[in-house]
Design an enzyme around this catalytic site. Structure first.
Site, mmCIF file in Angstrom:
data_model
loop_
_atom_site.group_PDB
_atom_site.id
_atom_site.type_symbol
_atom_site.label_atom_id
_atom_site.label_comp_id
_atom_site.label_asym_id
_atom_site.label_seq_id
_atom_site.Cartn_x
_atom_site.Cartn_y
_atom_site.Cartn_z
ATOM 1 N N GLU A 38 0.838 -1.208 0.000
ATOM 2 C CA GLU A 38 0.000 0.000 0.000
ATOM 3 C C GLU A 38 0.866 1.249 0.000
ATOM 4 O OE1 GLU A 38 -3.194 -0.024 -1.114
ATOM 5 O OE2 GLU A 38 -3.658 -1.368 0.553
ATOM 6 N N HIS A 39 0.450 2.209 -0.816
ATOM 7 C CA HIS A 39 1.174 3.480 -0.977
ATOM 8 C C HIS A 39 2.604 3.247 -1.479
ATOM 9 C CE1 HIS A 39 -1.883 6.275 0.498
ATOM 10 N NE2 HIS A 39 -2.250 5.295 1.296
ATOM 11 N N THR A 40 2.756 2.184 -2.224
ATOM 12 C CA THR A 40 4.066 1.907 -2.822
ATOM 13 C C THR A 40 4.061 2.200 -4.318
ATOM 14 O OG1 THR A 40 3.320 -0.378 -2.956
ATOM 15 C CG2 THR A 40 4.872 0.139 -1.199
ATOM 16 N N GLY A 127 -16.259 5.522 -3.196
ATOM 17 C CA GLY A 127 -15.613 6.174 -2.060
ATOM 18 C C GLY A 127 -15.162 5.193 -0.993
ATOM 19 N N GLY A 129 -12.535 2.852 -1.455
ATOM 20 C CA GLY A 129 -11.182 2.338 -1.616
ATOM 21 C C GLY A 129 -11.140 1.066 -2.433
ATOM 22 N N LEU A 130 -12.225 0.767 -3.171
ATOM 23 C CA LEU A 130 -12.215 -0.427 -4.030
ATOM 24 C C LEU A 130 -12.109 -0.045 -5.506
ATOM 25 C CD1 LEU A 130 -14.853 -2.618 -2.153
ATOM 26 C CD2 LEU A 130 -12.375 -2.709 -1.983
ATOM 27 N N SER A 132 -13.613 2.309 -7.651
ATOM 28 C CA SER A 132 -14.723 2.479 -8.592
ATOM 29 C C SER A 132 -14.309 3.433 -9.713
ATOM 30 C CB SER A 132 -15.965 2.992 -7.879
ATOM 31 O OG SER A 132 -15.684 4.192 -7.203
ATOM 32 N N GLU A 165 -7.206 10.379 -14.689
ATOM 33 C CA GLU A 165 -7.466 10.666 -13.265
ATOM 34 C C GLU A 165 -6.489 11.725 -12.735
ATOM 35 O OE1 GLU A 165 -9.113 7.712 -11.102
ATOM 36 O OE2 GLU A 165 -8.917 8.744 -9.185
ATOM 37 N N ASP A 177 -4.383 0.644 -9.521
ATOM 38 C CA ASP A 177 -5.817 0.339 -9.664
ATOM 39 C C ASP A 177 -6.182 0.101 -11.125
ATOM 40 O OD1 ASP A 177 -5.540 1.079 -7.062
ATOM 41 O OD2 ASP A 177 -6.667 2.950 -7.238
HETATM 42 C C1 GLA Z 1 -5.267 4.660 -4.159
HETATM 43 C C2 GLA Z 1 -4.525 4.995 -5.429
HETATM 44 C C3 GLA Z 1 -3.511 3.903 -5.772
HETATM 45 C C4 GLA Z 1 -2.610 3.584 -4.580
HETATM 46 C C5 GLA Z 1 -3.451 3.360 -3.323
HETATM 47 C C6 GLA Z 1 -2.608 3.209 -2.087
HETATM 48 O O1 GLA Z 1 -6.071 3.543 -4.357
HETATM 49 O O2 GLA Z 1 -5.434 5.147 -6.495
HETATM 50 O O3 GLA Z 1 -2.757 4.289 -6.894
HETATM 51 O O4 GLA Z 1 -1.659 4.587 -4.394
HETATM 52 O O5 GLA Z 1 -4.356 4.438 -3.094
HETATM 53 O O6 GLA Z 1 -1.858 2.047 -2.158
#
Ligand code: GLA
Length: 403
Positions: A38-40, A127, A129-130, A132, A165, A177
C-alpha cells in the site's frame, strides 16, 4: 447481488428504452482490492492487488457521423451530453468527469473518437477504496478502444486511464488500480513492479484450500483523502531528496532505490515524519516480496502475519488509518479462522481486507460487524470477493462498430 446476466439485461433494456435500438457493445471493468503493497505504487514499488467481482458495465453504440456523446448513469439517474471536440470539467456532476477525462486524454493523444450513446451501471461501492473510479476509466477506455478500433494495448489502457485521473480529475493516484482492472487474471493476484510495469501472475491457491477474501467497509467514506494522499506523495518525494543528499547518491530516483539499512544511516538527518513515511514504503516493498514467497510456499501463516504487519506500518509510520479501520482490523485479526487483516486502499476510511476460513465466514460477518457497531457506532458492509479477470468486451463486433 444480481447476477451479471440480470445486470446486463437491465442495462440493455435501459439502452433500448432511451435510444430505441440494441447496444452494439457491452464492456465490463472490475474494481480491485489490494492484498498487500500500500502506498508503494507511486514510489515505483511493488503491489499485490486482485480484481474483484464488483464492476462497471457500459452498454454503447457508436454514432460515427457525429461528435455527440450521450451517456446515462443508472446509478445516478442522470444524463451527460457533450461534444467529443469540446470537453470540459463538470463540477456539478462529478461522475461525468472520468468519462470526459478519458476521452480528452485520448483525443489529445491523437486518437480518433466519434460520438456514441451509452448507459452505465456499477456495483463497485463508491468512495470505499475499491477503485470504482479506476474501473470506470478502464471501462470507458476498453469501450472506445473496441468501438473505434484504436488498437491500444493493455498497459497503455491502464496508463491512459491513470492520466485521465491525474490530469483531468485531479487525483495524483498511482498505476495500481487501473493496471489490475485491465490485466487481472481470475483466481490470482498480480505482482506489479510499478517501476518497470512488468508483472507476474500469482495464483491464489489458498482459495481452493477454503480461504476467502473478505472486504469490510467501515462506513467511513473517505474524507479529504485527496489532499492527504497528495501530501503523502510530497513527503515521499522529500524523503528521496534528503536521503540521496545524505548518502551522496544522485542515482536515487525513488524510495525503491533505498534499502532499510541505508535509510537508518540517514536517520539522524531526517525529520521524523519523513523518516516514518520512508520506512513504511521501503519495508512495505519487502513485505510484498515476502508475501509472494509465502503464497508460493503455501505458508498461510506467514502471509497473514505480513498483512498484519502492513497494517501496523500504515497505521504508525504512514498514518493513513483511522480509529474505525483500526477497530475493524483488530476485531478481524483476533477472530478465529482469520489468516490476516489490514486496511486496504488509500485509507482515512474505506475498507479492511481479511483472509477468512470459508466455514467461519457467516459467523465472522455477523460477529465482527456487530462488535464493530458496538464499538464505533457505525454499520459496516461486508463484501465477500472473488478474484476475477480484467476488463473485457462482453459483446461487440467490428461490423456494428463501423455501422
Ligand atoms: C489509491 C490509489 C492507488 C494507490 C493506493 C494506495 O487507491 O489510487 O494508486 O496509491 O491508493 O496504495
Amino acid at each position: 447481488m444480481n447476477t451479471l446476466e440480470s445486470r446486463i439485461k437491465v442495462i440493455e433494456n435501459t439502452f433500448i428504452k432511451r435510444y430505441g435500438s440494441r447496444p452494439a457493445f457491452i464492456v465490463r471493468a472490475p474494481g480491485r482490492v489490494n492484498l498487500i503493497g500500500e502506498h508503494t505504487d507511486y514510489n515505483e514499488g511493488l503491489v499485490l492487488p486482485v480484481a474483484i467481482d464488483r464492476d462497471i458495465l457500459i452498454a454503447a453504440s457508436p454514432d460515427v457521423e457525429s461528435q455527440s456523446v450521450c451517456v446515462y448513469s443508472l446509478d445516478y439517474h442522470q444524463d451527460d451530453n457533450f461534444q467529443v471536440n469540446d470537453i470540459s470539467f463538470d463540477s456539478n456532476k462529478l461522475w461525468c468527469n472520468y468519462l470526459r477525462g478519458l476521452l480528452q486524454v485520448l483525443t489529445h493523444k491523437g486518437y480518433h473518437i466519434a460520438g456514441f450513446k451509452a448507459v452505465l451501471a456499477g456495483t463497485v461501492p463508491q468512495g470505499s477504496g475499491l477503485s470504482s473510479s479506476a474501473a470506470y476509466e478502464v471501462a470507458v477506455a476498453t469501450l472506445v478502444n473496441a468501438m473505434f478500433h484504436l488498437g491500444i494495448g493493455g498497459k497503455d489502457i491502464a496508463l491512459l486511464s491513470q492520466k485521465a485521473e491525474n490530469d483531468f480529475v485531479g487525483v495524483q493516484c498511482g498505476i495500481m488500480d487501473q493496471f489490475v482492472s485491465v490485466l487481472a487474471v481470475s483466481d490470482a493476484a498480480l505482482l506489479i513492479d510499478c517501476r518497470s510495469l512488468e508483472y507476474t501472475v500469482v495464483p491464489l491457491h489458498f482459495m481452493s484450500l477454503g480461504w476467502t477474501i473478505v472486504v469490510v467497509h467501515s462506513g467511513v467514506v473517505r474524507g479529504l483523502v485527496d489532499s492527504h494522499y497528495n501530501e503523502r506523495r510530497a513527503q515521499c518525494k522529500e524523503g528521496v531528496r534528503l536521503v540521496s543528499q545524505q548518502l551522496g547518491r544522485a542515482d536515487i530516483k525513488s524510495l525503491r532505490d533505498v534499502s532499510l539499512a541505508e535509510l537508518s544511516r540517514c536517520e539522524a538527518h531526517l525529520p521524523s515524519v519523513i523518516l516514518n513515511r520512508c520506512r513504511h514504503v521501503i519495508s512495505e516493498n519487502c513485505r510484498v516480496e515476502q508475501a509472494v514467497k509465502a503464497l508460493e510456499l503455501g505458508d498461510m501463516q506467514q502471509f497473514g502475519w505480513l498483512m498484519n504487519e502492513s497494517h501496523q506500518s500504515l497505521k504508525n509510520d504512514y498514518e493513513v488509518s483511522c480509529v474505525e479501520l483500526d477497530t475493524l482490523v483488530a476485531l478481524s485479526q483476533e477472530y478465529p479462522g482469520v489468516m490476516g487483516a489490514r486496511m486496504t486502499g488509500a485509507g482515512f476510511g474505506g475498507c479492511s481486507v481479511a483472509i477468512v476460513k470459508a466455514h467461519m465466514l457467516d459467523s465472522f460477518c455477523n460477529e465482527v460487524v456487530a462488535a464493530y457497531e458496538a464499538q464505533c457506532g457505525k454499520k459496516a458492509a461486508v463484501y465477500v470477493c472473488r478474484p476475477v479477470g480484467g476488463a473485457t468486451v462482453l459483446q461487440g463486433s467490428v461490423t456494428s462498430a463501423t455501422a
